[in-house]
Scaffold this motif. Structure first.
Motif, PDB file in Angstrom:
ATOM      1  N   ASN A   1       0.815  -1.216   0.000  1.00  0.00           N
ATOM      2  CA  ASN A   1       0.000   0.000   0.000  1.00  0.00           C
ATOM      3  C   ASN A   1       0.851   1.270   0.000  1.00  0.00           C
ATOM      4  OD1 ASN A   1      -2.191  -1.669   0.043  1.00  0.00           O
ATOM      5  ND2 ASN A   1      -2.638  -1.408   2.220  1.00  0.00           N
TER       6      ASN A   1
ATOM      7  N   ARG B   1     -10.161  -6.566  12.974  1.00  0.00           N
ATOM      8  CA  ARG B   1      -9.659  -5.962  11.745  1.00  0.00           C
ATOM      9  C   ARG B   1     -10.809  -5.282  11.028  1.00  0.00           C
ATOM     10  NH1 ARG B   1      -5.196  -8.390   8.279  1.00  0.00           N
ATOM     11  NH2 ARG B   1      -6.831  -8.407   6.723  1.00  0.00           N
ATOM     12  N   ASP B   2     -10.690  -5.130   9.735  1.00  0.00           N
ATOM     13  CA  ASP B   2     -11.640  -4.334   8.953  1.00  0.00           C
ATOM     14  C   ASP B   2     -13.095  -4.783   9.134  1.00  0.00           C
ATOM     15  OD1 ASP B   2      -9.466  -3.383   6.304  1.00  0.00           O
ATOM     16  OD2 ASP B   2      -8.948  -4.561   8.050  1.00  0.00           O
TER      17      ASP B   2
ATOM     18  N   HIS C   1      -5.285  -4.874  16.328  1.00  0.00           N
ATOM     19  CA  HIS C   1      -5.443  -4.928  14.875  1.00  0.00           C
ATOM     20  C   HIS C   1      -4.532  -6.035  14.348  1.00  0.00           C
ATOM     21  CE1 HIS C   1      -6.457  -0.332  14.956  1.00  0.00           C
ATOM     22  NE2 HIS C   1      -7.471  -1.081  15.344  1.00  0.00           N
TER      23      HIS C   1
ATOM     24  N   THR D   1      -1.472  -5.494  12.125  1.00  0.00           N
ATOM     25  CA  THR D   1      -1.767  -5.059  10.760  1.00  0.00           C
ATOM     26  C   THR D   1      -1.839  -3.520  10.729  1.00  0.00           C
ATOM     27  OG1 THR D   1      -3.165  -5.496   8.843  1.00  0.00           O
ATOM     28  CG2 THR D   1      -4.303  -5.110  10.909  1.00  0.00           C
ATOM     29  N   THR D   2      -1.915  -2.965   9.538  1.00  0.00           N
ATOM     30  CA  THR D   2      -1.910  -1.506   9.365  1.00  0.00           C
ATOM     31  C   THR D   2      -3.201  -0.898   9.920  1.00  0.00           C
ATOM     32  OG1 THR D   2      -0.626  -1.818   7.367  1.00  0.00           O
ATOM     33  CG2 THR D   2      -1.679   0.318   7.634  1.00  0.00           C
TER      34      THR D   2
ATOM     35  N   ARG E   1      -6.405   1.826   8.245  1.00  0.00           N
ATOM     36  CA  ARG E   1      -7.627   1.384   7.555  1.00  0.00           C
ATOM     37  C   ARG E   1      -8.850   1.516   8.463  1.00  0.00           C
ATOM     38  NH1 ARG E   1      -4.510  -3.238   6.422  1.00  0.00           N
ATOM     39  NH2 ARG E   1      -5.954  -4.479   7.638  1.00  0.00           N
ATOM     40  N   GLU E   2      -8.636   1.479   9.766  1.00  0.00           N
ATOM     41  CA  GLU E   2      -9.781   1.549  10.697  1.00  0.00           C
ATOM     42  C   GLU E   2     -10.090   2.988  11.115  1.00  0.00           C
ATOM     43  OE1 GLU E   2     -10.620  -1.229  10.219  1.00  0.00           O
ATOM     44  OE2 GLU E   2      -8.785  -2.389  10.128  1.00  0.00           O
ATOM     45  N   GLU E   3      -9.383   3.946  10.526  1.00  0.00           N
ATOM     46  CA  GLU E   3      -9.562   5.351  10.913  1.00  0.00           C
ATOM     47  C   GLU E   3     -11.033   5.816  10.871  1.00  0.00           C
ATOM     48  OE1 GLU E   3      -7.671   7.313  12.375  1.00  0.00           O
ATOM     49  OE2 GLU E   3      -8.355   9.359  11.992  1.00  0.00           O
TER      50      GLU E   3
END
Ligand code: SF4
Length: 515
Positions: free
Chosen positions: A149, A355-356, A378, A399-400, A403-405
């Motif tokens: 990404n 996660r997402d 995460h 994980t990054t 993405r959950e912002e």
């Protein structure tokens, strides 16, 4: 060809690539470690990374939980059946996934459904070439999503933050590459490696950039201009002070490889492929008749074995740069308000993965467990079920988080969550929520999947398995799970600070160097 043997060779290639970092990459990591002063957060992070590399090696388990997109580059002698080779690779991939050497990572782009075996439209990627040699050359890279990404493509001329105009010449290319390192910050699990492709169109430019990641870290570019540029980037990118995980420090970049191809007059692309420190790429020469391995690639020289220094590095950091605080859920607001950016936190007891899919779900549903005072991690782990039906964690790095912002702040307030753990930091919306609600963001060491799996002493349960193994909500019982406070409840963000200071440092490279 003996296809059974060939499939076995491919299985070995996949397992070795996933679990055993190549020798040239180990040398680069060791050099970085030696350049950091003991007692700094950078040294502590690199201590965790080298410990993790060693553990993956010894346990034959994935170095990082993110399998990424397996990409094969294959050269075959004329007459070799490439269709059969593909079939053998598909079988080997499915077997390695079943054996928990790879995480099921292939997801339907429209429905989100995980295929479960890493096979599906476009996965894995297999690219063939023919050549006149009498052996098959197979190379594999497992490049994770966090670093994928952070790839970036520039179209010259361009105006770049901190560097001004980048023109259609070698100096413009130099600016793009420096900018690419700045924009990645620590989010691609720095310290990283970059492959750069100059020219081509948008897709062939990226292909060329990724092709550079198959070069040995220590090779020398035969093109004199590019050799100089590679050296220049290695000398100067590390002056940006982004450091390991974006915590600041001496080493941001571990390798830079640049390739060039022609372009059409109207286009001038500079494409950069960013790869994290968990640079999992290997290769082998295979006999086209027997299917057996003739030689492993990237494995020249002594293999560096890393000692377990993670504990002593945390102790050294606690004496110099950081306070070390132990937390156990349920955590109170008062405990959180005492934490400051830079503190090292060790967590014992319960945490939940999310996660997402979980974040989206929690926005408009109740939680399956009481999350008041709890910790969300995460993480999309690699899990295995034993014969009695008990789950064990095979790999579990962060994980990054960004993405959950869109969801994170609201979910923390809605359920009373006090801490979130991930990597790469979060944005202003979450920072404001941390301040208002009394929450904290903890940055774990990206890619340290074995180190963190070892901290998980028991899997107490799981909810929402309908989202798939990586996306389910795992109830984990941990001991000594270490992470750094990078966003606190007082409005401070280490990520914002390092971004600002590295942008200021980037400006020193504004003047032309290559005429
Ligand atoms: S080290 Fe970081 S960027 Fe690399 S694969 Fe693992 S999580 Fe992704």
């Amino acid at each position: 060809m003996n296809l059974e043997k060939f499939q076995e060779s491919m299985y070995q290639l996949i397992v070795e690539t996933s679990t055993n970092l190549p020798k040239d990459v180990r040398r680069a990591v060791k050099k970085a470690k030696q350049s950091e002063s003991a007692g700094t957060r950078a040294a502590m992070s690199l201590g965790t990374i080298t410990n993790n590399i060693q553990m993956a090696d010894e346990n034959i388990s994935p170095i990082c939980q993110d399998t990424g997109l397996p990409t094969f580059k294959i050269k075959t002698p004329v007459g070799v059946n490439q269709i059969k080779i593909k079939e053998a690779i598909y079988n080997a991939i499915a077997q390695a996934t079943k054996d928990s050497k790879l995480r099921p990572n292939s997801v339907d782009s429209l429905t989100g459904k995980n295929s479960g075996d890493n096979l599906g439209g476009g996965t894995p990627v297999i690219k063939f070439d023919q050549w006149e040699n009498d052996y098959i050359d197979v190379r594999l890279i497992l490049k994770g999503g966090g670093c994928e990404n952070k790839n970036i493509q520039y179209s010259l001329p361009s105006e770049l933050d901190g560097l001004g105009r980048a023109g259609r010449d070698l100096d413009g290319i130099r600016k793009c590459i420096l900018h690419s390192v700045y924009q990645a910050q620590g989010q691609g699990c720095s310290a990283g490696f970059i492959g750069v492709g100059i020219g081509g169109d948008r897709s062939s430019g990226y292909d060329l950039a990724k092709e550079q990641l198959f070069r040995s870290v220590e090779d020398v570019n035969p093109n004199e201009d590019l050799r100089k540029l590679e050296d220049y980037i290695m000398d100067n990118a590390n002056k940006l002070g982004i450091g390991t995980m974006g915590f600041g420090g001496e080493t941001t970049l571990l390798g830079c490889k640049i390739g060039v191809m022609n372009r059409i007059p109207a286009s001038f692309f500079v494409s950069v492929a960013y790869n994290c420190w968990a640079f999992r790429r290997l290769g082998m020469k295979v006999n086209p008749e027997t299917g057996e391995i003739q030689e492993w690639l990237y494995q020249d020289g002594e293999k560096i074995e890393f000692a377990n220094e993670a504990e002593s590095e945390v102790a050294a950091a606690s004496e110099q740069e950081s306070k070390v605080i132990t937390l156990k859920a349920p955590i109170t607001e008062e405990q959180i308000r005492e934490l400051k950016v830079g503190d090292v936190v060790r967590i014992d007891g319960r945490m939940y993965t999310g996660r997402d899919a979980i974040h989206k779900y929690l926005t408009d549903h109740d939680a399956p467990v009481d999350l008041n005072g709890q910790v969300i991690y995460h993480c999309g782990p690699v899990m295995a079920k034993d014969e009695e039906g008990n789950w064990t964690v095979k790999a579990a790095g962060p994980t990054t988080s960004i993405r959950e912002e869109p969801y994170q702040g609201d979910i923390m307030k809605k359920f009373g969550i006090r801490a979130v753990i991930g990597k790469g930091g979060m944005g202003p919306k979450t920072l404001a929520a941390l301040q208002e609600h009394g929450g904290v963001y903890l940055n774990a060491i990206g890619g340290a999947a074995q180190y963190y799996a070892d901290c998980i002493k028991k899997v107490d349960g799981v909810d929402l398995t309908e989202f798939g193994i990586p996306e389910a909500m795992w109830h984990l019982n941990v001991e000594g799970f270490t992470a750094v406070v990078t966003m606190d409840s007082h409005g401070n963000s280490l990520h914002a600070d390092v971004d600002k200071s590295s942008l200021e440092k980037l400006a020193q490279f504004k003047e032309p160097v290559f005429k």
